[in-house]
Motif scaffolding. Structure first.
Motif, mmCIF file in Angstrom:
data_model
loop_
_atom_site.group_PDB
_atom_site.id
_atom_site.type_symbol
_atom_site.label_atom_id
_atom_site.label_comp_id
_atom_site.label_asym_id
_atom_site.label_seq_id
_atom_site.Cartn_x
_atom_site.Cartn_y
_atom_site.Cartn_z
ATOM 1 N N TYR A 1 35.622 42.089 39.132
ATOM 2 C CA TYR A 1 36.029 40.878 39.840
ATOM 3 C C TYR A 1 36.663 39.905 38.848
ATOM 4 O O TYR A 1 36.378 39.952 37.643
ATOM 5 N N PRO A 2 37.478 38.970 39.331
ATOM 6 C CA PRO A 2 37.986 37.932 38.434
ATOM 7 C C PRO A 2 36.853 37.038 37.966
ATOM 8 O O PRO A 2 35.828 36.895 38.648
ATOM 9 N N ALA A 3 37.018 36.435 36.804
ATOM 10 C CA ALA A 3 35.966 35.572 36.252
ATOM 11 C C ALA A 3 35.608 34.449 37.213
ATOM 12 O O ALA A 3 34.448 34.009 37.253
ATOM 13 N N SER A 4 36.551 33.995 37.999
ATOM 14 C CA SER A 4 36.284 32.901 38.940
ATOM 15 C C SER A 4 35.242 33.271 39.990
ATOM 16 O O SER A 4 34.588 32.397 40.568
ATOM 17 N N ALA A 5 35.076 34.561 40.265
ATOM 18 C CA ALA A 5 34.076 35.021 41.235
ATOM 19 C C ALA A 5 32.755 35.387 40.573
ATOM 20 O O ALA A 5 31.807 35.812 41.247
ATOM 21 N N THR B 1 32.273 42.683 35.583
ATOM 22 C CA THR B 1 32.110 44.004 36.169
ATOM 23 C C THR B 1 30.631 44.256 36.424
ATOM 24 O O THR B 1 29.804 44.071 35.530
ATOM 25 N N ILE B 2 30.291 44.638 37.637
ATOM 26 C CA ILE B 2 28.915 44.981 37.980
ATOM 27 C C ILE B 2 28.888 46.398 38.530
ATOM 28 O O ILE B 2 29.910 46.926 38.984
ATOM 29 N N ALA C 1 30.137 44.597 49.834
ATOM 30 C CA ALA C 1 30.007 43.381 50.639
ATOM 31 C C ALA C 1 30.021 42.105 49.800
ATOM 32 O O ALA C 1 30.107 41.011 50.349
ATOM 33 N N LEU C 2 29.961 42.237 48.480
ATOM 34 C CA LEU C 2 29.934 41.050 47.623
ATOM 35 C C LEU C 2 31.300 40.367 47.524
ATOM 36 O O LEU C 2 31.383 39.234 47.054
ATOM 37 N N GLY C 3 32.358 41.056 47.950
ATOM 38 C CA GLY C 3 33.658 40.397 47.935
ATOM 39 C C GLY C 3 34.759 41.306 47.448
ATOM 40 O O GLY C 3 34.511 42.429 46.981
ATOM 41 N N PRO C 4 36.009 40.833 47.560
ATOM 42 C CA PRO C 4 37.165 41.638 47.142
ATOM 43 C C PRO C 4 37.167 41.887 45.640
ATOM 44 O O PRO C 4 36.829 41.003 44.857
ATOM 45 N N VAL C 5 37.552 43.086 45.264
ATOM 46 C CA VAL C 5 37.484 43.490 43.863
ATOM 47 C C VAL C 5 38.884 43.609 43.274
ATOM 48 O O VAL C 5 39.872 43.803 43.978
ATOM 49 N N VAL C 6 38.948 43.503 41.948
ATOM 50 C CA VAL C 6 40.175 43.778 41.205
ATOM 51 C C VAL C 6 40.314 45.270 40.964
ATOM 52 O O VAL C 6 41.410 45.837 40.995
ATOM 53 N N ASP C 7 39.159 45.918 40.739
ATOM 54 C CA ASP C 7 39.164 47.355 40.453
ATOM 55 C C ASP C 7 37.832 47.947 40.876
ATOM 56 O O ASP C 7 36.802 47.247 40.861
#
Length: 432
Positions: free
Chosen positions: A204-208, A239-240, A258-264
């Protein structure tokens, strides 16, 4: 037969080179041992010559404690044999073997034991400090799977330590580090795990990061023991995910997504052996390195905020719990079994001119997390007092054991537990 190497001999420079390229020390003698008898001979030689003695297995200690300047390095790496009995589910491992050698021998039968995350780590150093790995939440730490040790003591005696034989030494070797002697053979309990593994990572982006890490923390509360949750915090991303050993592991994916949109997104089926070598290229031997670590019993929101305020360096979290916490604290020297997550911040570089700035940056970041820490893993101590790894009552017992087996502190180039009144002295200096 022991091979003695000195400056100028073929193999000398290779033998003194360890994982952290900041370490450039020159032992007076390197004794490359091939048997327990060779180790006995080397210890007696070193003591008679008045040389400072250090022990090398994998050479992964960040401060390079295996390499004594002007002293005797006892190099166990020629002692790398592994024997597996699949019927008994036992492995006998010589003191110089790497984790990869143990993994390969056990996986021939679909067996394994907790054995770190990097295949060229030494079995000895990892296990004597406790030994975290992808199987620890199911089967306990490496030290929790020990059946017996063969040990060369400071006076050159060879003793066996198990639950029934020298039980106090057995207790101390299970997490107390290399303070009490040189282990020349480990006997491990193995477990049926099959050969498969699953690696899951969502970036995820750092903002998330704050939202994502909170959700990851909550999911970890109900994670099955087959899953070891992981997180990586970088300046521009978080990254989780988790590592699952065995078949399956897909049931957790919807909750993560479900935690949100991902970058990768990475969902990778692999073998256990490939999992165990996955980080080997990252952990190569040409880089200068520094790290600091903490144990967290909890991960409050303020700690997450502090994690995300990284000054340009990376950090990782790995979940504990499960079978690690099942073992009563008094059963072994290893401490902090109530740990929820282990935190490590690490960096690597090649230019020596960057040493001071890189180290200062990492120390500063680690210090911001210190208010949330409950202690530290003995194998990640780097200039820290030994008291971070052991509570007072346990340290008192370890001091008594050290005094009994090594009153002259012959084996002090480690995360040292000093005998007697010296116990309050600072630990070894860090890699700087």
């Amino acid at each position: 037969m022991t091979t003695m190497l000195r400056t100028g001999d073929a193999g000398y420079d290779e033998a003194r080179t360890v994982w952290n390229a900041m370490i450039d020390r020159r032992p007076a003698v390197i004794a490359r041992c091939s048997s327990t008898a060779d180790v006995v001979e080397a210890v007696r030689f070193g003591r008679a010559a008045g040389l400072e003695i250090a022990v090398r297995c994998g050479g992964h200690n960040i401060a390079g404690l295996a390499v004594p300047d002007g002293g005797l390095m006892i190099d166990l790496t020629p002692m790398n044999a592994v024997h597996v009995d699949p019927a008994l589910k036992r492995a006998w491992v010589q003191g110089g073997a790497m984790l990869g050698e143990l993994d390969k021998a056990a996986q021939e039968y679909g067996l394994a034991t907790t054995a770190g995350n990097v295949s060229h780590t030494g079995v000895g150093g990892l296990t004597l400090g406790g030994g975290m790995g992808w199987l620890a939440r199911r089967f306990g730490l490496a030290c929790d799977n020990m059946v017996s040790y063969e040990v060369v003591t400071a006076d050159g005696a060879v003793v066996r330590a198990s639950a029934d034989e020298n039980p106090e030494l057995f207790w101390g070797l299970r997490g107390g580090g290399g303070n009490f002697g040189i282990v020349t053979r480990f006997e491990f309990q193995l477990h049926e795990i099959g050969t498969r593994a699953l690696i899951v990572e969502f970036t995820y982006p750092a903002s998330a990061g704050f939202h994502v890490l909170r959700g990851w923390r909550e999911l970890n509360e109900r994670a099955p023991r087959e899953a070891t949750f992981t997180a990586s915090i970088k300046p521009d991303s978080v990254t989780i995910g988790y590592v699952w050993v065995g078949e399956g592991g897909y049931s957790l994916l919807p909750a993560f997504r479900a935690l949100g949109p991902v970058v990768d997104e990475v969902v990778e089926e692999t073998t256990y052996l490939k999992l165990q070598t996955r980080d080997d290229s990252v952990q190569g031997h040409r880089y200068r390195r520094y790290w600091k670590g903490h144990y967290f019993k909890a991960l409050p929101d303020d700690a997450i905020r502090a994690l995300l305020r990284t000054p340009g360096v990376s950090a990782s979290l790995q979940a504990y719990g499960g079978a690690i916490a099942d073992v009563p604290d008094g059963d072994a020297a290893f401490s902090h079994r109530e740990t929820l997550f282990e935190f490590v911040t690490a960096t690597r570089w090649e230019d020596a001119e960057e040493d001071r700035a890189r180290i200062a940056q990492l120390r500063e970041y680690a210090a911001t997390l210190a208010p949330y820490a409950s202690g530290a893993y003995v194998n990640t101590l780097n200039g820290d007092p030994i008291q971070r790894a052991f509570p007072p009552a346990k340290l008192e017992r370890l001091v008594a054991l050290k005094t009994a087996y090594d009153p002259a502190n012959v084996f002090h180039l480690n995360q040292n537990i000093c005998p007697g009144e010296k116990a309050a002295a600072p630990n070894q200096p860090d890699a700087a």
